[in-house]
Motif scaffolding. Structure first.
Motif, PDB file in Angstrom:
ATOM      1  N   SER A 134     -20.748   5.400 -38.565  1.00 53.31           N
ATOM      2  CA  SER A 134     -20.716   4.103 -39.289  1.00 53.31           C
ATOM      3  C   SER A 134     -20.196   2.911 -38.453  1.00 53.31           C
ATOM      4  CB  SER A 134     -20.384   4.249 -40.638  1.00 53.31           C
ATOM      5  OG  SER A 134     -21.405   4.897 -41.533  1.00 53.31           O
ATOM      6  N   GLU A 138     -19.194   2.873 -35.416  1.00 58.47           N
ATOM      7  CA  GLU A 138     -19.872   2.598 -34.228  1.00 58.47           C
ATOM      8  C   GLU A 138     -20.953   1.771 -34.227  1.00 58.47           C
ATOM      9  OE1 GLU A 138     -20.603   6.504 -32.433  1.00 58.47           O
ATOM     10  OE2 GLU A 138     -18.641   6.329 -31.246  1.00 58.47           O
ATOM     11  N   ARG A 139     -21.715   1.812 -35.329  1.00 59.05           N
ATOM     12  CA  ARG A 139     -22.802   1.134 -35.570  1.00 59.05           C
ATOM     13  C   ARG A 139     -22.637  -0.447 -35.877  1.00 59.05           C
ATOM     14  NH1 ARG A 139     -25.233   6.122 -37.830  1.00 59.05           N
ATOM     15  NH2 ARG A 139     -24.457   5.488 -39.677  1.00 59.05           N
ATOM     16  N   ALA A 140     -21.346  -0.443 -36.784  1.00 59.44           N
ATOM     17  CA  ALA A 140     -20.906  -1.868 -37.234  1.00 59.44           C
ATOM     18  C   ALA A 140     -20.531  -2.553 -35.907  1.00 59.44           C
ATOM     19  CB  ALA A 140     -20.020  -1.647 -38.294  1.00 59.44           C
ATOM     20  N   LEU A 157     -21.432  -2.531 -33.037  1.00 59.22           N
ATOM     21  CA  LEU A 157     -22.218  -2.981 -32.117  1.00 59.22           C
ATOM     22  C   LEU A 157     -22.474  -4.450 -32.176  1.00 59.22           C
ATOM     23  CD1 LEU A 157     -25.269  -0.673 -32.478  1.00 59.22           C
ATOM     24  CD2 LEU A 157     -23.870  -0.841 -30.457  1.00 59.22           C
ATOM     25  N   LEU A 158     -22.351  -5.109 -33.451  1.00 59.76           N
ATOM     26  CA  LEU A 158     -22.441  -6.326 -33.638  1.00 59.76           C
ATOM     27  C   LEU A 158     -21.136  -7.237 -33.334  1.00 59.76           C
ATOM     28  CD1 LEU A 158     -25.165  -6.710 -36.208  1.00 59.76           C
ATOM     29  CD2 LEU A 158     -25.447  -6.604 -33.869  1.00 59.76           C
ATOM     30  N   GLY A 186     -27.137 -10.903 -35.287  1.00 60.97           N
ATOM     31  CA  GLY A 186     -27.500 -10.510 -36.600  1.00 60.97           C
ATOM     32  C   GLY A 186     -26.476 -10.071 -37.485  1.00 60.97           C
ATOM     33  N   THR A 187     -26.735  -8.980 -38.523  1.00 63.12           N
ATOM     34  CA  THR A 187     -25.644  -8.650 -39.351  1.00 63.12           C
ATOM     35  C   THR A 187     -25.947  -7.071 -39.441  1.00 63.12           C
ATOM     36  OG1 THR A 187     -26.739  -9.126 -41.235  1.00 63.12           O
ATOM     37  CG2 THR A 187     -25.456 -10.631 -40.639  1.00 63.12           C
ATOM     38  N   VAL A 188     -24.921  -6.170 -40.080  1.00 60.74           N
ATOM     39  CA  VAL A 188     -25.218  -5.087 -40.248  1.00 60.74           C
ATOM     40  C   VAL A 188     -24.185  -4.608 -41.515  1.00 60.74           C
ATOM     41  CG1 VAL A 188     -23.343  -4.394 -38.737  1.00 60.74           C
ATOM     42  CG2 VAL A 188     -24.822  -2.566 -39.613  1.00 60.74           C
ATOM     43  N   GLU A 189     -24.792  -3.545 -42.431  1.00 61.53           N
ATOM     44  CA  GLU A 189     -24.155  -3.091 -43.670  1.00 61.53           C
ATOM     45  C   GLU A 189     -24.348  -1.627 -43.736  1.00 61.53           C
ATOM     46  OE1 GLU A 189     -25.919  -5.743 -46.835  1.00 61.53           O
ATOM     47  OE2 GLU A 189     -25.484  -4.080 -47.932  1.00 61.53           O
ATOM     48  N   GLU A 190     -22.968  -1.180 -43.932  1.00 62.55           N
ATOM     49  CA  GLU A 190     -23.114   0.221 -43.713  1.00 62.55           C
ATOM     50  C   GLU A 190     -22.545   0.879 -44.947  1.00 62.55           C
ATOM     51  OE1 GLU A 190     -23.427   3.006 -41.314  1.00 62.55           O
ATOM     52  OE2 GLU A 190     -24.732   1.507 -40.299  1.00 62.55           O
ATOM     53  N   VAL A 191     -23.316   1.511 -45.922  1.00 67.86           N
ATOM     54  CA  VAL A 191     -22.537   2.133 -47.166  1.00 67.86           C
ATOM     55  C   VAL A 191     -21.908   3.470 -46.806  1.00 67.86           C
ATOM     56  CG1 VAL A 191     -23.136   3.090 -49.232  1.00 67.86           C
ATOM     57  CG2 VAL A 191     -24.322   1.105 -48.539  1.00 67.86           C
TER      58      VAL A 191
END
Lengths: 378, 378
Positions: free
Chosen positions: B271, B273-275, B277-278, B308-313
């Motif tokens: 999670s 790592e994905r967040a 990226l931005l 852009g944006t990212v949201e990770e639960v």
């Protein structure tokens, strides 16, 4: 535009198209990847000033798990888009274009909203008619490209020399490349209804052979005035052609020889690699080959005043003709030897210390030749 | 000096010693590799200003096929010497020192003559007494190093922070590193007759763990005033120690907490790592964690104005305590999570949005802690 798709199938296709995209392009929309969704499937497009590529993911192939809710187009920033898709948690993902080209990507616990660009502004791909297609077996095509691109020039001072010349007549295809220090020429039999003489940029060909998967059996080629289109699987690969007149390479290849060596390509390559360890450290990067035909002995010499000297007695299968001492750039010989593949029997033919010498595979001597110009050291 | 030896056994040893040699060293003899041949075997030495290494190849081990004709010493230019040995054709090679430190290397059809340097001018290695050796199981030692070096500072402004502090008492070893934004502290049980407080450069430890082969069971450590010596197999690895006083890291670790999350290290790492990226594209590289304890929900937010944006639960095993919003550098959290290994249950404990938070493995909470300082975003 709204769809969901199998993530790994999608990545397989985008990783191909990605090769055509330069993230440093000065035209912002070309740093993006275009997605076009119709009822029949998804077309992914990438382009730079030299090559363009499209990959088509058909709806009818159930493996792709492509579920379309509404069709449309969008251009997304390619580097981020691909990194995001690669790192998503789920096996599938959903993509939806919202207002103002904002694009929502959902997979498992992740939700990305990234800024897209209007696909209307994406440049049109070149028109290349699919008549007069030439068809090549993939392995043979890759061989022709790999054996010739090694000799392509990397200098832009004579642009035509940065390409490979494809000369197509009713006798077949002759592919040739030269950077004016060395030359590679390969012939194969193909049937073509028309004659062509085109120059394809070496870089395009290198990208092309990297893109062709191992499972591809055939590749077809269509030619227009200033573009060439290669078609395989669901991929279309466009390259611009180079303008200008390519030198007649046939005239450059000597017909006779005074000294001949026969050897195994891998054995000689290993010796040249060792000799070049030292020549690379000297100012002029030259190694010397000394042939004593009577003694059946050929020796390579390399040296660097700083590091030392090296002497390699070559393992030749045959030596005949006159004695000779000749000097050349070992890197040209290494490139040439690698192009024959490993453990191939090669004949090397020399006229004199000042004339270009040739290398040909004994088993296919009429169809493949590498030529290297020596260096004058006295 | 003249000997012959098995080529691959020799390469195994030189590739270790090579790590200690900088080919860019301003001291010419240190760009070389020293060979010392005695009746008992061959000692290979490399050194730079931080680390020195010797590897010993014993005559008595028949696998090495070491045949000695005459003993002696020589220093050879390490980069060339190693490239040459790697590319030689035979399974063995012969090395002979001629006049003026010229060195002849023969193998199969190859004969190299390289310019060496007089071994008399090679600097002496530090004296470290082998009394008071500490002995570590290799796996545990590597774990301690890998878990702490992540937090070492890469900035030379406070030199002590570029090292890992090894604090050894009768209670065991505490290894700690901090770059003043994050901290890692690991304790293990070892027995030592004396107390030590030393600072070992992070770079030395990184090279050391790379050098230790998988087959090594134990590693011993000897300490002198300004050097530490690690000994394993036939290798001696010396590192200088850093001068100065290391901060007391114990005081920095908070005892209590108001919010606690429990999760799987690999899940959270994916999670983050994905967040990131931005967040990597935004100026300040910060992500936000929002914890709503009542709803048992924790969410990561990342954004970049351009992309852009990212949201990770987050997929948490447990959430308890007060609600919290806290921002931090995702790269620190990624480093910390990787140091726990995959699929480890971790507890993350927070005091407030402005205080450092900790991560501890639930199974070993008293012996390992990672601490990260948040970023104030309001």
């Amino acid at each position: 535009m709204k769809f969901s798709i199998d993530r790994s199938k999608f990545i397989n296709q985008t990783s191909n198209v990605q090769r055509a995209i330069s993230t440093k392009s000065s035209i912002p929309i070309l740093t993006g990847m275009k997605l076009d969704l119709s009822e029949s499937g998804l077309t992914i497009t990438g382009s730079n000033s030299d090559i363009s590529m499209t990959s088509f993911i058909p709806t009818e192939d159930a493996d792709n798990d492509l579920k379309i809710e509404s069709t449309g187009s969008i251009v997304l920033p390619s580097r981020f888009f691909n990194e995001i898709i690669k790192k998503l948690p789920g096996d599938k993902f959903e993509l939806e274009v919202l207002n103002n080209n904002q694009t929502l990507i959902k997979s498992g616990v992740s939700e990305f909203t990234i800024n897209g660009l209007d696909a209307v502004n994406y440049p049109h791909l070149p028109d290349v008619e699919a008549d007069n297609q030439l068809v090549f077996p993939t392995d043979l095509f890759k061989e022709v490209v790999n054996q010739t691109v090694v000799a392509v020039s990397t200098q832009e001072s004579r642009p035509v020399l940065t390409g490979v010349n494809f000369l197509i007549t009713n006798e077949g295809l002759t592919a040739a490349a030269t950077d004016s220090h060395r030359l590679s020429q390969r012939r194969i039999n193909i049937t073509s209804e028309e004659d062509y003489n085109l120059i394809i940029p070496g870089k395009s060909l290198t990208e092309l052979v990297r893109t062709i998967g191992d499972s591809v059996k055939e590749i077809s080629m269509s030619i227009s005035e200033n573009q060439v289109l290669f078609n395989f699987d669901n991929i279309m690969f466009y390259s611009r052609l180079l303008d200008g007149r390519y030198p007649e390479t046939d005239r450059l290849i000597p017909d006779d020889s005074n000294t001949r060596l026969t050897f195994d390509s891998s054995n000689l390559l290993a010796s040249v690699e060792r000799a070049s360890l030292l020549s690379h450290e000297s100012r002029n990067n030259v190694i010397k080959l000394e042939i004593k035909a009577v003694d059946k002995k050929a020796t390579l010499y390399g040296n660097s005043p700083e590091v030392g000297t090296v002497e390699e007695v070559l393992d030749c299968e045959n030596i005949e003709g006159d004695d000779l001492e000749i000097s050349f750039n070992p890197d040209y010989l290494k490139d040439a030897l690698r192009s024959f593949g490993s453990n191939t029997t090669i004949e090397m033919s020399f006229t004199s210390a000042l004339h270009p010498f040739t290398l040909r595979p004994v088993e296919n001597r009429d169809n493949f030749v590498q030529l290297i110009t020596p260096v004058r050291t006295f």
